[in-house]
Write a protein that holds these residues in place. Structure first.
Motif: not given
Ligand SMILES: [Mg+2]
Ligand SMILES: Nc1ncnc2c1ncn2[C@@H]1O[C@H](COP(=O)(O)OP(=O)(O)OP(=O)(O)O)[C@@H](O)[C@H]1O
Ligand SMILES: Nc1ncnc2c1ncn2[C@@H]1O[C@H](COP(=O)(O)OP(=O)(O)OP(=O)(O)O)[C@@H](O)[C@H]1O
Ligand SMILES: [Mg+2]
Lengths: 260, 280
Positions: A145, B48, B97, B179
């Motif tokens: 991310g 993650s 996420q 997450d």
């Molecule tokens: Mg992550």
């Protein structure tokens, strides 16, 4: 900075945004001065992203005007606008093409600008956000991310914009990587005179970056603060006070109704 | 042997990339009961991936191995896929996420949460609808009726995050893996959402894996903190012992925390990473 003399590169007056019968933004006005970093903070759902999207032409302007270098923007943004204004979306998937490698996405702005030294520029851009060349041949879904978020920032910077609309640009990063990105943004502001409209829910980040901060709630502007006022807690509305108080951290038992 | 809710030994995940094999997880081991565990670590450290591997949700091209992966006494490594699917969603919930990317773009928010309630708890449609309104309120969505009719692209980033959380919470799982569930939330809403999680954990004896890059938040909210660096666990601490952290990454992070009274424009402290952290 000689205010008043130089024109605000970006200004918003009486902005309203409606989606069918839902009013997401109501009568919001502010100017972003040249070389300034202007912050937007406020509750989730208060309309921060919608304001950026309306400026960028991605959400309907139902009321009011958005001015770019003093001129009201037209429904289709001008070439000059698109060149000068770049947006980093809150959801980094929004800024990146899902089926292109990182290298291809970073090459695009260089090609459009007609610059040479493509590979050097790409390497520099990716290293500036704390990554390295081994990420170049990956697709967005093959990144974590925070890596995606940083690629989106690197891409926006390669376009060499004058104004950056940054929507929670470091919300997925730990404090150290976040600091690297924020320091980079501060450097660029000094060396290239960039102007930022910076959305964040993190008051410490906004405090470190911005001279002026607009507090939003329920689609409306609640209070305009200087960075000094925010840092010293000299705020006049209950909501701003509540935000400051809550930023001290999680304490079991304290909830929104009790805080503030 | 103790009756752990979750017991992981030597979990490894490797990706083949054009730049050579990327060992993203390099032997992750931990066990937990019905408690709140925080996983922190820098961007790309494997947080993650750890969460996804527990549910077998790693991408097909990844090679995944482990010496042990037990959930509530059941061996998830040898379990038939059908049984694994039942555990997923019903007994273990994962809040991803990227909520906007993970929600179904062509179904309304209300329908997605209600479907989860029906599948996870065998509710009737009417009961599921009422429950949907209730959980949306619980995650501080003030106008649940509007939001239920909305599609994922019509909600804000922080709303999508809370919708994803509501969808998992509504199934009342035994283990919730969240997450970065509050990374897009302003502090006031964040506190409410954490209070809700706290309540569920106490009331239902649920286990929670709270993945976050926010060291301060995790240390305040969780019982225990696992610190990851470059695909490994480098440190595991009681949350209130964070000031005694040994690993230079953990210690460095604590020195980087920006304060709200930080002077504008003044450069923020950053960590100097050492190559030795990867191996030591
Ligand atoms: Mg992550
Ligand atoms: N395309 C759309 N259609 C309908 N409603 C929308 C649309 N886009 C946004 N909204 C609504 O407008 C409101 C403001 O959304 P916005 O994304 O601007 O919030 P935000 O302040 O950025 O919140 P966050 O901090 O959670 O990202 C929300 O209630 C959202 O549901
Ligand atoms: N499909 C994939 N192919 C190749 N590498 C991958 C893939 N998915 C993840 N990775 C890599 O595995 C590493 C761990 O990723 P992970 O998503 O677990 O990080 P993270 O700790 O959650 O980081 P963040 O805080 O940025 O979300 C990263 O370096 C990432 O680039
Ligand atoms: Mg937003």
């Amino acid at each position: 900075m000689d205010n008043g003399m130089t024109q605000a590169p970006l200004s918003v007056a009486g902005l309203g945004v409606e989606f069918s019968d839902f009013r997401a933004v109501r009568d919001v006005s502010f100017d972003v001065r040249h070389g300034e970093s202007f912050g937007l903070v406020g509750e989730s759902g208060s309309g921060k992203s919608t304001i950026l999207r309306a400026i960028g032409g991605l959400a309907p302007i139902s009321h009011g005007t958005v001015r770019f270098r003093g001129e009201p923007v037209r429904a289709t943004r001008s070439r000059a606008f698109r060149r000068a204004v770049q947006m980093v979306f809150q959801d980094p998937y929004g800024s990146l093409h899902p089926r292109q490698t990182v290298e291809r996405q970073l090459s695009e702005p260089i090609r459009i600008l007609g610059l040479d030294d493509r590979m050097d520029r790409i390497r520099q851009a990716i290293e500036q956000v704390g990554l390295n060349a081994s990420f170049l041949y990956r697709f967005p879904h093959q990144l974590s991310g925070g890596q995606r978020q940083r690629i989106a920032i690197a891409r926006a910077l390669l376009v060499q914009p004058e104004i950056l609309l940054l929507d929670e640009p470091t919300s997925a990063l730990d404090v150290s990587v976040q600091a690297e990105v924020l320091n980079l943004l501060m450097d660029l502001r000094e060396t290239r005179g960039l102007t930022y409209l910076f959305v964040s829910h993190d008051l410490a980040v906004v405090g470190a970056m911005c001279e002026r901060i607009l507090v939003m709630r329920n689609g409306e502007a609640v209070e305009l603060l200087t960075g000094d006022q925010m840092r010293s807690g000299r705020v006049s509305t209950d909501y701003a006070r509540q935000l400051l108080r809550a930023s001290e951290g999680y304490q079991p038992g304290i909830t929104r109704r009790e805080a503030g | 042997m103790q009756d752990h809710l979750l017991d992981i030994r030597n979990l490894r995940v490797t990706f083949a990339t054009p730049a050579g094999p990327n060992e993203a997880l390099r032997g992750v081991s931990f066990a937990m009961g019905r408690e709140k565990i925080g996983i922190v670590g820098e961007s790309g450290s494997g947080k993650s991936l750890t969460g996804k591997s527990i549910l077998g949700l790693t991408p097909g091209r990844a090679s995944v191995t482990a010496d042990r992966l037990m959930f509530d006494g059941q061996d998830m490594l040898t379990m038939p896929p059908r049984q694994l699917r039942q555990i997923r969603g019903r007994r273990i919930g994962l809040v991803m996420q990227d909520p906007k990317y993970c929600l179904n773009p062509v179904k309304t928010v209300g329908r997605q949460i209600a479907t989860a309630a029906i599948a996870g708890r065998g509710m009737t449609m009417a009961a599921a609808r009422a429950e949907t309104v209730r959980v949306l309120r619980a995650v501080q969505i003030s106008d649940p009726e509007r939001v239920m009719r909305a599609y994922p692209h019509e909600v804000s980033g922080g709303m999508a995050q809370r919708i994803m959380l509501a969808m998992m919470v509504v199934c009342e799982p035994d283990l919730l893996i969240a997450d970065e569930p509050t990374s897009a939330l302003d502090v006031t809403v964040q506190l409410e959402v954490l209070a809700l999680l706290d309540q569920l954990i106490t009331a239902r004896g649920m286990g929670l894996i709270f993945i976050s890059h926010d060291l301060r938040l995790v240390s305040q909210f969780c019982d225990r903190v696992i610190v990851m660096y470059a695909g490994r666990i480098v440190e595991s601490l009681a949350a209130n012992q964070l000031h005694n952290a040994q690993h230079p990454y953990t210690r460095g992070l604590m020195n980087c925390l920006p304060a709200i009274d930080h002077k504008p424009g003044q450069r923020l402290p950053v960590l100097k990473r050492e190559a030795s952290w990867i191996t030591e």
